[in-house]
Design a protein around this motif. Structure first.
Motif: not given
Length: 116
Positions: A32-33, A35, A50-53, A57-59, A74, A100
């Motif tokens: 899951y992404v 956030s 937000r952080i990628a699964s 990577s983040t934004n 994880n 997801w």
């Protein structure tokens, strides 16, 4: 049963720090992404970070860049939000989200109040 349980909120003075945690269960967290979102009184809910699964990577929202850091573990099915240099305008209920494809899960929220 899907659960997202946030913790770590509270009252902090301007310039202070808090770390929020969100413990997930009932789904494949690593896929899951994840956030963090927040909603202040009288305002719409907004994305904070937000952080990628995979890959990590983040934004971030422009308003928190350089002050907030999102991370995930994880192995522990937990996502974090480290908040530094807090401002009164950061006061809000902070919500954890996992997404997801069409699956979209929310926590119950934790209150963060920044005040002297």
């Amino acid at each position: 049963q899907v659960q997202l349980v946030e913790s770590g909120g509270g009252l902090v003075q301007p310039g202070g720090s808090l770390t929020l945690s969100c413990a997930a269960s009932g789904f494949t967290f690593s896929a899951y992404v994840m956030s963090w979102h927040r909603q202040a009184p009288g305002k719409e809910r907004e994305l904070v970070a937000r952080i990628a699964s995979v890959g990590g990577s983040t934004n971030y929202a422009d308003s928190v860049k350089g002050r907030f850091t999102i991370s995930r573990n994880n192995a522990k099915s937990t996502v974090y939000l480290q908040m530094n240099s807090l401002k009164p305008e950061d006061t809000a209920i902070y919500y954890c989200n996992g997404k997801w494809y069409a699956y979209d899960h929310w926590g119950q929220g934790t209150q963060v109040t920044v005040s002297s």
